[in-house]
Structures are given as C-alpha cells and as structure tokens.
Scaffold this motif. Structure first.
Motif, PDB file in Angstrom:
ATOM      1  N   ALA A  98       0.819  -1.208   0.000  1.00  0.00           N
ATOM      2  CA  ALA A  98       0.000   0.000   0.000  1.00  0.00           C
ATOM      3  C   ALA A  98       0.856   1.263   0.000  1.00  0.00           C
ATOM      4  O   ALA A  98       0.663   2.169  -0.813  1.00  0.00           O
ATOM      5  CB  ALA A  98      -0.942   0.002   1.196  1.00  0.00           C
ATOM      6  N   GLY A  99       1.834   1.339   0.909  1.00  0.00           N
ATOM      7  CA  GLY A  99       2.696   2.512   0.951  1.00  0.00           C
ATOM      8  C   GLY A  99       3.611   2.599  -0.246  1.00  0.00           C
ATOM      9  O   GLY A  99       3.908   3.697  -0.745  1.00  0.00           O
ATOM     10  N   LEU A 100       4.059   1.459  -0.732  1.00  0.00           N
ATOM     11  CA  LEU A 100       4.920   1.449  -1.915  1.00  0.00           C
ATOM     12  C   LEU A 100       4.175   1.956  -3.140  1.00  0.00           C
ATOM     13  O   LEU A 100       4.757   2.621  -4.006  1.00  0.00           O
ATOM     14  CB  LEU A 100       5.458   0.038  -2.160  1.00  0.00           C
ATOM     15  N   HIS A 101       2.897   1.647  -3.225  1.00  0.00           N
ATOM     16  CA  HIS A 101       2.100   2.171  -4.340  1.00  0.00           C
ATOM     17  C   HIS A 101       2.116   3.703  -4.341  1.00  0.00           C
ATOM     18  O   HIS A 101       2.220   4.327  -5.404  1.00  0.00           O
ATOM     19  CB  HIS A 101       0.658   1.678  -4.253  1.00  0.00           C
ATOM     20  N   ASP A 102       1.972   4.295  -3.168  1.00  0.00           N
ATOM     21  CA  ASP A 102       2.003   5.756  -3.079  1.00  0.00           C
ATOM     22  C   ASP A 102       3.319   6.302  -3.625  1.00  0.00           C
ATOM     23  O   ASP A 102       3.343   7.291  -4.367  1.00  0.00           O
ATOM     24  CB  ASP A 102       1.815   6.209  -1.626  1.00  0.00           C
ATOM     25  N   ARG A 103       4.419   5.679  -3.223  1.00  0.00           N
ATOM     26  CA  ARG A 103       5.737   6.111  -3.711  1.00  0.00           C
ATOM     27  C   ARG A 103       5.852   5.956  -5.223  1.00  0.00           C
ATOM     28  O   ARG A 103       6.391   6.822  -5.913  1.00  0.00           O
ATOM     29  CB  ARG A 103       6.837   5.313  -3.027  1.00  0.00           C
ATOM     30  N   LEU A 104       5.331   4.839  -5.728  1.00  0.00           N
ATOM     31  CA  LEU A 104       5.388   4.596  -7.165  1.00  0.00           C
ATOM     32  C   LEU A 104       4.595   5.655  -7.921  1.00  0.00           C
ATOM     33  O   LEU A 104       5.077   6.222  -8.921  1.00  0.00           O
ATOM     34  CB  LEU A 104       4.828   3.205  -7.475  1.00  0.00           C
ATOM     35  N   ILE A 105       3.395   5.945  -7.451  1.00  0.00           N
ATOM     36  CA  ILE A 105       2.547   6.934  -8.126  1.00  0.00           C
ATOM     37  C   ILE A 105       3.175   8.314  -8.074  1.00  0.00           C
ATOM     38  O   ILE A 105       3.154   9.055  -9.069  1.00  0.00           O
ATOM     39  CB  ILE A 105       1.138   6.926  -7.507  1.00  0.00           C
ATOM     40  N   VAL A 127      11.112   1.526  -7.027  1.00  0.00           N
ATOM     41  CA  VAL A 127       9.968   1.134  -6.204  1.00  0.00           C
ATOM     42  C   VAL A 127       9.293  -0.110  -6.775  1.00  0.00           C
ATOM     43  O   VAL A 127       8.880  -1.007  -6.033  1.00  0.00           O
ATOM     44  CB  VAL A 127       8.959   2.287  -6.081  1.00  0.00           C
ATOM     45  N   THR A 128       9.182  -0.182  -8.087  1.00  0.00           N
ATOM     46  CA  THR A 128       8.599  -1.371  -8.719  1.00  0.00           C
ATOM     47  C   THR A 128       9.383  -2.616  -8.339  1.00  0.00           C
ATOM     48  O   THR A 128       8.805  -3.659  -7.997  1.00  0.00           O
ATOM     49  CB  THR A 128       8.575  -1.207 -10.252  1.00  0.00           C
ATOM     50  N   ALA A 129      10.705  -2.521  -8.380  1.00  0.00           N
ATOM     51  CA  ALA A 129      11.545  -3.664  -7.998  1.00  0.00           C
ATOM     52  C   ALA A 129      11.307  -4.042  -6.544  1.00  0.00           C
ATOM     53  O   ALA A 129      11.248  -5.234  -6.197  1.00  0.00           O
ATOM     54  CB  ALA A 129      13.013  -3.323  -8.233  1.00  0.00           C
ATOM     55  N   GLU A 130      11.155  -3.049  -5.682  1.00  0.00           N
ATOM     56  CA  GLU A 130      10.915  -3.318  -4.257  1.00  0.00           C
ATOM     57  C   GLU A 130       9.581  -4.024  -4.044  1.00  0.00           C
ATOM     58  O   GLU A 130       9.473  -4.944  -3.227  1.00  0.00           O
ATOM     59  CB  GLU A 130      10.959  -2.008  -3.480  1.00  0.00           C
ATOM     60  N   ILE A 131       8.575  -3.604  -4.781  1.00  0.00           N
ATOM     61  CA  ILE A 131       7.256  -4.232  -4.672  1.00  0.00           C
ATOM     62  C   ILE A 131       7.348  -5.716  -5.008  1.00  0.00           C
ATOM     63  O   ILE A 131       6.837  -6.574  -4.273  1.00  0.00           O
ATOM     64  CB  ILE A 131       6.247  -3.537  -5.601  1.00  0.00           C
TER      65      ILE A 131
END
Length: 228
Positions: free
Chosen positions: A179-186, A200-204
């Motif tokens: 959820a938080g990673l999505h915010d960073r990606l966006i 961030v995509t790699a981290e997800i």
C-alpha cells in the motif's frame, strides 16, 4: 439475423481457460484436486474439446499437471515456482515502468491513484478479490502505456502463480506490504522520475517473492459452537 454469428472455437477455449484458471487461483479448486474435462464441460455448458484445450494451456502455465492416461490435477503451491514467477514478472514490470513513465498522461496517473485508493480500502476491509483486482489495475496502467506486448503476455502468464500464494497469505491473516509502496510509485510517476519508479517497482516485486519464504501459519482451531 446478420448480427447473430457462431461463437468461435477460440472464444470457447478462452472462456474455459479463464473460468478454470480463476477458480484455481481463488482456491475454489484446491491443490491436488483432480479435474476432469467432462465435469467442467458440463459446468461451463461447453463441449469437452475447449475444456481439454484449456487444460493443456494451464498445464503449460504450471497451474495443472497431467499424467497421460492417468490424471490431470491442480499443482501444489511451490515456493521455488512462486519465486521464479515473481522474478520474471517483476523484471517485466520494471521494463514496462522504465518505458511507460515518460509517456504517462495526467489521466493515467489519476487512474493509478484511484486504483490505489480502492486497493487500500479493500485491504482494510479484508476483501482479497477487490484488493488484487485494484492492484492489477494499478500496475496494468504502466504495462499498457509501455506498449510492450511481450511484457504484457509474460505478466499475464505468470502472475496467477503468484496470486495463488497471495490469496493464501491474505486468508491466513497476512498483511499487504504494497500500500505505501504504491504511493511512492505513483508519486514518482507523477514527477516523471523514471529511476525512482523503477526502484519502487523492484521493491514491490521483491516483497511478493519474499511471500514464498514465509512459513504457512497454523490453521485456527475449529469453533466449538459455544458463546464465550
């Protein structure tokens, strides 16, 4: 009736494939369960031929295994297979993200934000289906905008192996880490920061691969039927 035309064999095969695949991913057909073409043909209102073709495709994709003249059954959830699938799918998403970020319009970013809002709400509500649907919609924006058909086909092929394990973890009371990673990606996409978006995509996807290494949680004891 010129508008009424026979449904093509290909469409029937695809219909059977999607229905059976989704049932396997959702856990409605459990690992180890034997599947029979005659049974599914009756359930789906189809002939056995498109069901057999669907079975063949699902064997190729790792959701079914078959021994000729013996059985066709649902494969177990194997950690190594999930890690391998996550590595491949993650690489395709990184590729798509790198190409897509410079091409994104404001409407694309808003679509991602809307999907993430539904994702967060679904996770909070424990709605697995809605959470995974919203997650797919968010990431599919980047895959679509990238225009890479090979990446899209690879993602579509191997994501179900990962989703099966995600559903199990959700069912065991696990938390979604994205959820938080999505915010960073966006935010990175909105800023046109391709490198950050790829990072961030790699981290997800590393986080999703790590799900395979988590031990299964013990099942809750059966209810006694007595109010406490």
């Amino acid at each position: 009736m010129e508008a009424i035309r026979p449904v093509s064999r290909t469409l029937l095969r695809d219909r059977a494939y999607l229905a059976i695949r989704d049932a396997i991913v959702a856990g409605e057909i459990e690992p180890g369960a034997v599947v029979r073409d005659a049974e599914f043909a009756e359930l789906l209102g189809l002939s056995r031929a498109p069901v057999r073709e669907a079975f063949s495709r699902l064997v190729d994709e790792g959701l079914l295994e078959s021994k000729p003249q013996s059985y066709t059954r649902v494969t177990p959830v194997v950690a190594a297979d999930v890690r391998d699938a996550a590595a491949v799918v993650g690489a395709m998403h990184e590729l798509a993200t790198r190409v897509a970020v410079p091409r994104l319009f404001a409407a694309d970013v808003e679509t991602m934000r809307s999907a993430n809002e539904r994702f967060a709400a679904a996770v909070h509500a424990g709605d697995v289906d809605a959470a995974l649907d919203a997650d797919d919609e968010l990431h599919d924006v980047l895959v679509r905008v990238s225009g890479n058909r090979a990446a899209a086909a690879t993602v579509a092929r191997y994501t179900p192996l990962i989703r099966r394990l995600e559903r199990r973890r959700f069912g065991e009371g696990g938390n979604c880490r994205s959820a938080g990673l999505h915010d960073r990606l966006i935010d990175a996409c909105a800023a046109g920061d391709t490198d950050e978006a790829v990072t961030v995509t790699a981290e997800i996807w590393r986080g999703l691969a790590a799900l395979a290494d988590e031990p299964d949680r013990p099942e809750a004891p059966p209810a006694t039927g007595v109010d406490q």
